[in-house]
Scaffold this motif. Structure first.
Motif, PDB file in Angstrom:
ATOM      1  N   GLY A   1       0.832  -1.194   0.000  1.00  0.00           N
ATOM      2  CA  GLY A   1       0.000   0.000   0.000  1.00  0.00           C
ATOM      3  C   GLY A   1       0.866   1.241   0.000  1.00  0.00           C
ATOM      4  O   GLY A   1       1.886   1.311  -0.673  1.00  0.00           O
ATOM      5  N   HIS A   2       0.445   2.252   0.774  1.00  0.00           N
ATOM      6  CA  HIS A   2       1.226   3.496   0.827  1.00  0.00           C
ATOM      7  C   HIS A   2       2.367   3.405   1.831  1.00  0.00           C
ATOM      8  O   HIS A   2       3.182   4.323   1.925  1.00  0.00           O
ATOM      9  CB  HIS A   2       0.313   4.671   1.187  1.00  0.00           C
TER      10      HIS A   2
ATOM     11  N   ILE B   1     -10.594   3.497  -2.088  1.00  0.00           N
ATOM     12  CA  ILE B   1      -9.840   2.283  -2.388  1.00  0.00           C
ATOM     13  C   ILE B   1     -10.696   1.312  -3.190  1.00  0.00           C
ATOM     14  O   ILE B   1     -10.241   0.720  -4.180  1.00  0.00           O
ATOM     15  CB  ILE B   1      -9.357   1.624  -1.080  1.00  0.00           C
TER      16      ILE B   1
ATOM     17  N   LYS C   1      -7.688  -6.008   5.852  1.00  0.00           N
ATOM     18  CA  LYS C   1      -7.948  -4.871   4.972  1.00  0.00           C
ATOM     19  C   LYS C   1      -8.191  -5.330   3.542  1.00  0.00           C
ATOM     20  O   LYS C   1      -9.091  -4.826   2.864  1.00  0.00           O
ATOM     21  CB  LYS C   1      -6.785  -3.882   5.019  1.00  0.00           C
ATOM     22  N   SER C   2      -7.374  -6.260   3.064  1.00  0.00           N
ATOM     23  CA  SER C   2      -7.494  -6.714   1.686  1.00  0.00           C
ATOM     24  C   SER C   2      -8.806  -7.448   1.437  1.00  0.00           C
ATOM     25  O   SER C   2      -9.472  -7.230   0.411  1.00  0.00           O
ATOM     26  CB  SER C   2      -6.312  -7.621   1.331  1.00  0.00           C
TER      27      SER C   2
ATOM     28  N   GLU D   1      -2.911   1.825  -2.007  1.00  0.00           N
ATOM     29  CA  GLU D   1      -3.587   0.766  -1.263  1.00  0.00           C
ATOM     30  C   GLU D   1      -4.391  -0.124  -2.200  1.00  0.00           C
ATOM     31  O   GLU D   1      -4.397  -1.350  -2.059  1.00  0.00           O
ATOM     32  CB  GLU D   1      -4.512   1.377  -0.206  1.00  0.00           C
TER      33      GLU D   1
ATOM     34  N   SER E   1      -2.040  -2.500  -4.044  1.00  0.00           N
ATOM     35  CA  SER E   1      -1.494  -3.548  -3.185  1.00  0.00           C
ATOM     36  C   SER E   1      -2.555  -4.556  -2.771  1.00  0.00           C
ATOM     37  O   SER E   1      -2.316  -5.772  -2.783  1.00  0.00           O
ATOM     38  CB  SER E   1      -0.853  -2.928  -1.940  1.00  0.00           C
ATOM     39  N   ARG E   2      -3.734  -4.072  -2.400  1.00  0.00           N
ATOM     40  CA  ARG E   2      -4.777  -4.997  -1.962  1.00  0.00           C
ATOM     41  C   ARG E   2      -5.245  -5.894  -3.106  1.00  0.00           C
ATOM     42  O   ARG E   2      -5.610  -7.059  -2.877  1.00  0.00           O
ATOM     43  CB  ARG E   2      -5.957  -4.223  -1.386  1.00  0.00           C
TER      44      ARG E   2
ATOM     45  N   TYR F   1      -2.673   7.981  -1.290  1.00  0.00           N
ATOM     46  CA  TYR F   1      -2.501   6.727  -0.573  1.00  0.00           C
ATOM     47  C   TYR F   1      -3.509   5.668  -1.021  1.00  0.00           C
ATOM     48  O   TYR F   1      -3.189   4.476  -1.094  1.00  0.00           O
ATOM     49  CB  TYR F   1      -2.661   6.947   0.934  1.00  0.00           C
ATOM     50  N   SER F   2      -4.747   6.101  -1.291  1.00  0.00           N
ATOM     51  CA  SER F   2      -5.782   5.140  -1.672  1.00  0.00           C
ATOM     52  C   SER F   2      -5.446   4.442  -2.983  1.00  0.00           C
ATOM     53  O   SER F   2      -5.805   3.274  -3.176  1.00  0.00           O
ATOM     54  CB  SER F   2      -7.146   5.826  -1.767  1.00  0.00           C
TER      55      SER F   2
END
Length: 271
Positions: free
Chosen positions: A145-146, A258, A214-215, A187, A190-191, A183-184
């Motif tokens: 993510g960030h 996100i 989170k993912s 994220e 990455s997610r 950041y979103s």
């Protein structure tokens, strides 16, 4: 006993609070990535060592610091410019280092999220853990993510329960929203691309479990609303007044960003 690394870029408003709180450290390094304000002047005022390296990601920047900076001590503490130590945190760090066995590679740390002088204990789901205190040569960081998480670790990781302070909103909401829009995007990537396996939700490793949660939760259509409901009502965020409400709304919106960015990634959005 401990070397400190502070990553900076245009942090003139926050850096003095951070450095003043670290007066107990005798080896402080500010690794800057191109500040155009008075960040470096502020660092020099406190007579700390300053360095420059272009920023690619938090994981790579932390690895660069561990590899290239002339650190005096075996143990290294990472703090951001909008974070600060307390006397209790200092004592906890000293105690952990002094009692650490040779197989200890580092310690997860947690923070108190502060908004307008109020600790958002419930809204921010305290404690959240990051590997910020490491033994030289034992830890490598990787990006997620960030931010970053631990990559390779040679040894065991412990927990220091006494938190440091995090003033994430010190530059105002406009800056916070602009930053979290960026950041979103990270994220979402990455997610979607690096989602941990579902079984990681049940791991005892709290850091990995948080990433997995989170993912997988971001796959739920109503997750942003559920995130607000959980933090504000079930987790007692309403007890933290106006500050708690504002924070919960904005974090719900962050999760919404996100989700729609993951949707764009899936569809191969080209504008």
């Amino acid at each position: 006993m401990v070397s400190v690394i502070v990553l900076t870029k245009n942090e003139e408003n926050d850096l003095s609070t951070c450095l003043e709180s670290l007066s107990w450290c005798d080896d402080i390094h500010v690794l800057d990535s191109g500040s155009t304000d008075k960040t470096l002047e502020m660092a020099q005022k406190y007579e700390v060592k300053t360095w420059h390296h272009p920023f690619e990601s938090f994981g790579k920047q932390r690895n660069y610091a561990l590899d290239r900076l002339p650190l005096r001590h075996e143990w290294v503490l990472f703090l951001d410019a909008d974070e600060a130590s307390t006397k209790a945190f200092q004592d906890a760090v000293y105690g952990a280092i002094q009692s650490a066995k040779p197989e200890m590679a580092g310690f997860y740390l947690c923070w108190k999220m502060i908004l307008e002088g109020k600790w958002l204990k419930y809204c921010d789901n305290f404690p959240k853990w990051q590997l910020r205190l490491v033994r030289m040569g034992k830890v490598r960081y990787t990006d997620f993510g960030h931010g970053q998480k631990e990559g390779s670790v040679e040894g065991k990781i412990g927990y220091i329960k006494e938190p440091y302070l995090h003033f994430s909103f010190s530059k105002g909401w406009s800056q916070w929203i602009d930053r979290h829009n960026k950041y979103s995007t990270l994220e979402a990537l990455s997610r979607y691309r690096n989602c941990p396996p579902f079984k990681s939700i049940f791991t005892k490793n709290k850091s990995l479990r948080n990433l997995a949660l989170k993912s997988w939760l971001s796959k739920l259509h109503g997750w942003p609303l559920l995130r607000f409901f959980y933090a504000y009502f079930l987790n007692l965020g309403f007890l933290e007044g106006t500050q708690g409400y504002i924070y919960c709304v904005n974090m719900s919106y962050h999760e919404f960003l996100i989700q729609i960015k993951i949707r764009e990634i899936k569809k191969g959005y080209k504008g």
